[in-house]
Design an enzyme around this catalytic site. Structure first.
Site, mmCIF file in Angstrom:
data_model
loop_
_atom_site.group_PDB
_atom_site.id
_atom_site.type_symbol
_atom_site.label_atom_id
_atom_site.label_comp_id
_atom_site.label_asym_id
_atom_site.label_seq_id
_atom_site.Cartn_x
_atom_site.Cartn_y
_atom_site.Cartn_z
ATOM 1 C CG ASP A 1 -9.323 7.423 27.187
ATOM 2 O OD1 ASP A 1 -9.000 6.399 27.817
ATOM 3 O OD2 ASP A 1 -10.087 8.299 27.657
ATOM 4 C CG ASN B 1 -4.892 1.967 35.139
ATOM 5 O OD1 ASN B 1 -3.685 2.059 35.377
ATOM 6 N ND2 ASN B 1 -5.567 2.934 34.530
ATOM 7 N N GLY C 1 -6.647 1.829 39.827
ATOM 8 C CA GLY C 1 -7.423 2.893 39.191
ATOM 9 C C GLY C 1 -8.295 2.425 38.046
ATOM 10 C CG HIS D 1 -9.021 -0.552 29.359
ATOM 11 N ND1 HIS D 1 -9.932 -1.139 30.223
ATOM 12 C CD2 HIS D 1 -8.552 0.539 30.001
ATOM 13 C CE1 HIS D 1 -10.019 -0.417 31.328
ATOM 14 N NE2 HIS D 1 -9.178 0.609 31.227
ATOM 15 C CG LEU D 2 -1.830 -1.755 26.433
ATOM 16 C CD1 LEU D 2 -1.239 -2.587 27.562
ATOM 17 C CD2 LEU D 2 -1.168 -2.121 25.124
ATOM 18 C CG HIS D 3 -4.921 3.452 29.599
ATOM 19 N ND1 HIS D 3 -5.818 4.490 29.544
ATOM 20 C CD2 HIS D 3 -5.399 2.604 30.548
ATOM 21 C CE1 HIS D 3 -6.793 4.285 30.427
ATOM 22 N NE2 HIS D 3 -6.562 3.143 31.050
#
Ligand code: AMP
Ligand code: ZN
Length: 112
Positions: A30, A85, A91, A98-100
């Protein structure tokens, strides 16, 4: 999607700090890390939000890819968080799912 930031990253049109790639998924750090480790795992297929996802195998693969990378980077044992999200209240700011994955410090709960 020609105007999608993450599709452009997949195609190499915008640079990213890539960690992993296979035929289905792409993982990269990120740009605005919120923890000592913070990377994103995205499908190569453009899907705008998790509400639009249809393939359980692909969605599961995002999580298992994050887990594998966390192990490879050495912070899986201490623990980490994965989160997706969705839309405004969730948010979401980039409309390509996308997977954080965040780790490397103790994370608070509940999130803000
Ligand atoms: P979200 O708010 O869940 O949609 O998350 C979008 C994430 O994408 C944020 O954590 C941003 O820091 C990250 N991001 C935006 N642009 C880039 C980029 N060019 N490279 C890497 N990460 C990015
Ligand atoms: Zn896209």
């Amino acid at each position: 999607m020609s105007d999608c930031l993450f599709c452009k990253i997949i195609k190499g049109e915008i640079p990213a700090n890539k960690i992993f790639e296979d035929e289905d998924v792409f993982a990269f750090h990120d740009i605005d890390a919120q923890a000592p480790h913070h990377f994103l795992v995205i499908p190569k297929e453009h899907i705008s939000t998790i509400n639009d996802a249809k393939d359980p195998t692909l969605i599961g693969k995002l999580t298992l890819t994050a887990s594998k990378i966390a192990k490879d980077l050495g912070f899986a044992g201490d623990g980490y968080r994965v989160v997706m999200n969705c839309n405004e209240n969730g948010g979401q700011t980039v409309y390509h799912i996308h997977l954080h994955c965040l780790g490397g410090r103790a994370l608070t709960w509940p999130p803000g």
